[in-house]
Motif scaffolding. Structure first.
Motif, PDB file in Angstrom:
ATOM      1  N   ALA A 116       0.858  -1.194   0.000  1.00 12.14           N
ATOM      2  CA  ALA A 116       0.000   0.000   0.000  1.00 12.14           C
ATOM      3  C   ALA A 116       0.889   1.236   0.000  1.00 12.14           C
ATOM      4  O   ALA A 116       2.023   1.205   0.494  1.00 12.14           O
ATOM      5  CB  ALA A 116      -0.925   0.010   1.212  1.00 12.14           C
ATOM      6  N   ILE A 117       0.356   2.316  -0.552  1.00 11.61           N
ATOM      7  CA  ILE A 117       1.077   3.591  -0.590  1.00 11.61           C
ATOM      8  C   ILE A 117       0.120   4.736  -0.298  1.00 11.61           C
ATOM      9  O   ILE A 117      -1.108   4.568  -0.297  1.00 11.61           O
ATOM     10  CB  ILE A 117       1.757   3.852  -1.957  1.00 11.61           C
ATOM     11  N   GLY A 118       0.679   5.916  -0.095  1.00 10.53           N
ATOM     12  CA  GLY A 118      -0.110   7.134   0.074  1.00 10.53           C
ATOM     13  C   GLY A 118       0.792   8.342  -0.021  1.00 10.53           C
ATOM     14  O   GLY A 118       2.026   8.233   0.058  1.00 10.53           O
ATOM     15  N   ARG A 119       0.180   9.501  -0.190  1.00  5.59           N
ATOM     16  CA  ARG A 119       0.896  10.784  -0.279  1.00  5.59           C
ATOM     17  C   ARG A 119       0.162  11.793   0.578  1.00  5.59           C
ATOM     18  O   ARG A 119      -1.073  11.804   0.610  1.00  5.59           O
ATOM     19  CB  ARG A 119       0.972  11.265  -1.726  1.00  5.59           C
ATOM     20  N   CYS A 120       0.906  12.660   1.252  1.00  2.91           N
ATOM     21  CA  CYS A 120       0.310  13.696   2.083  1.00  2.91           C
ATOM     22  C   CYS A 120       1.122  14.976   1.948  1.00  2.91           C
ATOM     23  O   CYS A 120       2.358  14.934   1.929  1.00  2.91           O
ATOM     24  CB  CYS A 120       0.270  13.255   3.545  1.00  2.91           C
ATOM     25  N   VAL A 121       0.432  16.103   1.842  1.00  4.75           N
ATOM     26  CA  VAL A 121       1.082  17.406   1.800  1.00  4.75           C
ATOM     27  C   VAL A 121       0.605  18.216   2.999  1.00  4.75           C
ATOM     28  O   VAL A 121      -0.595  18.463   3.153  1.00  4.75           O
ATOM     29  CB  VAL A 121       0.767  18.162   0.496  1.00  4.75           C
ATOM     30  N   VAL A 122       1.537  18.613   3.846  1.00  5.64           N
ATOM     31  CA  VAL A 122       1.224  19.414   5.025  1.00  5.64           C
ATOM     32  C   VAL A 122       1.412  20.880   4.659  1.00  5.64           C
ATOM     33  O   VAL A 122       2.458  21.281   4.143  1.00  5.64           O
ATOM     34  CB  VAL A 122       2.132  19.033   6.213  1.00  5.64           C
ATOM     35  N   ASP A 123       0.384  21.681   4.951  1.00  2.00           N
ATOM     36  CA  ASP A 123       0.374  23.087   4.535  1.00  2.00           C
ATOM     37  C   ASP A 123      -0.382  23.890   5.589  1.00  2.00           C
ATOM     38  O   ASP A 123      -1.605  24.008   5.529  1.00  2.00           O
ATOM     39  CB  ASP A 123      -0.304  23.200   3.173  1.00  2.00           C
ATOM     40  N   GLY A 124       0.343  24.413   6.581  1.00  2.00           N
ATOM     41  CA  GLY A 124      -0.328  25.145   7.652  1.00  2.00           C
ATOM     42  C   GLY A 124      -1.216  24.212   8.451  1.00  2.00           C
ATOM     43  O   GLY A 124      -0.771  23.170   8.922  1.00  2.00           O
TER      44      GLY A 124
END
Length: 345
Positions: free
Chosen positions: A254-262
């Motif tokens: 399994a995979i995933g992507r996350c972008v943290v922005d404030g």
């Protein structure tokens, strides 16, 4: 519906109410079977040539002959969501575009023209927030030339169903022959409950990285990922890629992507080996990414999901996500359908 003191239904809207949210009741075709009346709620997009055009929350456009109206009134905006973080459409639109940056962009007034050699519609479409600085048809001519110069069909990304969304623009695009090709929903929720769904030992087994390595890309559903695609995938204020190792160190389970922005953490590319689905792997991936986002100070989460993806929608609902608005991609008249690309149809 609007009922007078004498108990009669009345039409209490006019062409001056274009742009407002309305509720109308109309007579059905006498030859049709079923109910005598149909009710429609949405934004009154236009009232020309004795026809009302109403855009529903889903983005569906309904044409209603004025002669069929039996009642109508202006209604308040849809009630605010009762759970999850407060958010405006514009805030979420900006967060989403920062998390999926195009390789090339240019301003047209307050609009942003985005291109990335055809890798995804989001990175190859106009984000029309605000005024383009010229009449709409002139702006669309500029848009078509800009994308044509890059060998791409012109797409415009719009939204419906929340305060400040673009029902009027959707109706105008359809009037001018633009084709609504893809729709999906933006869902939002609190971040901490997502992190809490992962057991410590399970989350510890998720590998986090700042880059998408070859193994991660082997599980990613878009095949033949180019340098342009890698640039888009790696874009954003603080990007994390997650993997659950597969057997013998091969393709991840399994995979995933996350972008943290404030305060926001945006999730994408959550994918699981089809043979291993419904075993909690997607939850583990998201829990690990959510914990990292919490460590960086985020508190709210967003993601985008298609209405046909029933399994994902059920999982996200269990995590506390709920729909905020619907977004759409409109393709220029006469252009090729399907994913944007740099070659012909």
């Amino acid at each position: 519906m609007e009922i007078s003191a004498r108990g009669r239904l009345e039409v209490r809207i006019t062409a001056a109410d274009v742009g407002k949210r309305v509720s109308v009741r109309r007579l059905n075709d006498p030859a049709a079977e079923g109910e005598k009346f149909t009710d429609t709620v949405g934004v009154l997009a236009s009232w020309d040539d004795d026809v009302l055009v109403i855009t529903r929350k889903s983005g569906e456009t309904v044409h209603i002959p004025e002669a069929s109206l039996v009642a109508g009134k202006v209604v308040p905006a849809a009630p605010a969501r009762r759970r999850g973080p407060a958010a405006t459409y514009e805030e979420l639109a900006h967060a989403a575009t920062r998390a999926w940056r195009p390789v090339e962009s240019e301003r047209l007034g307050e609009w942003e023209l985005r291109a990335s050699s055809g890798f995804t519609r989001r990175a190859n479409s106009v984000l029309p927030l605000g005024d383009p600085g010229m009449p709409l048809e002139a702006a669309l001519d500029v848009v078509r030339r800009w994308y044509g110069d890059r060998g791409l069909p012109a797409y415009i990304q719009t939204a419906t169903g929340a305060e400040g969304t673009q029902e009027l623009l959707c109706a105008e695009l359809e009037r001018l022959g633009w084709v609504r090709e893809v729709s999906a929903e933006m869902w939002i929720g609190a971040l901490a409950p997502i992190a809490d769904r992962g057991e410590p030992d399970e989350v510890a087994g998720v590998v986090l990285s700042r880059e998408a390595d070859e193994a991660w890309l082997a599980r990613y559903q878009r095949k033949g990922v180019s340098e342009v695609a890698l640039e888009v995938l790696g874009s954003g204020p603080s990007v994390w890629f997650a993997s659950v190792p597969g057997e013998a160190g091969g393709v991840p389970a399994a995979i995933g992507r996350c972008v943290v922005d404030g305060r926001w953490a945006g999730f994408a590319a959550v994918e699981v080996d089809p043979a291993l689905r419904r075993q909690g792997l997607a939850t583990r991936v998201m829990a690990a990414l959510a914990q990292r986002a919490l460590d960086e100070g985020a508190s709210a989460a967003w993601l985008q999901v298609e209405s046909e993806n029933v399994g994902a929608r059920e999982m996200y609902a269990r995590m506390g996500f709920a729909a905020h608005h619907v977004y759409h991609h409109y393709r220029e008249p006469g252009a090729c359908g399907g994913e944007p690309r740099t070659t012909g149809c």
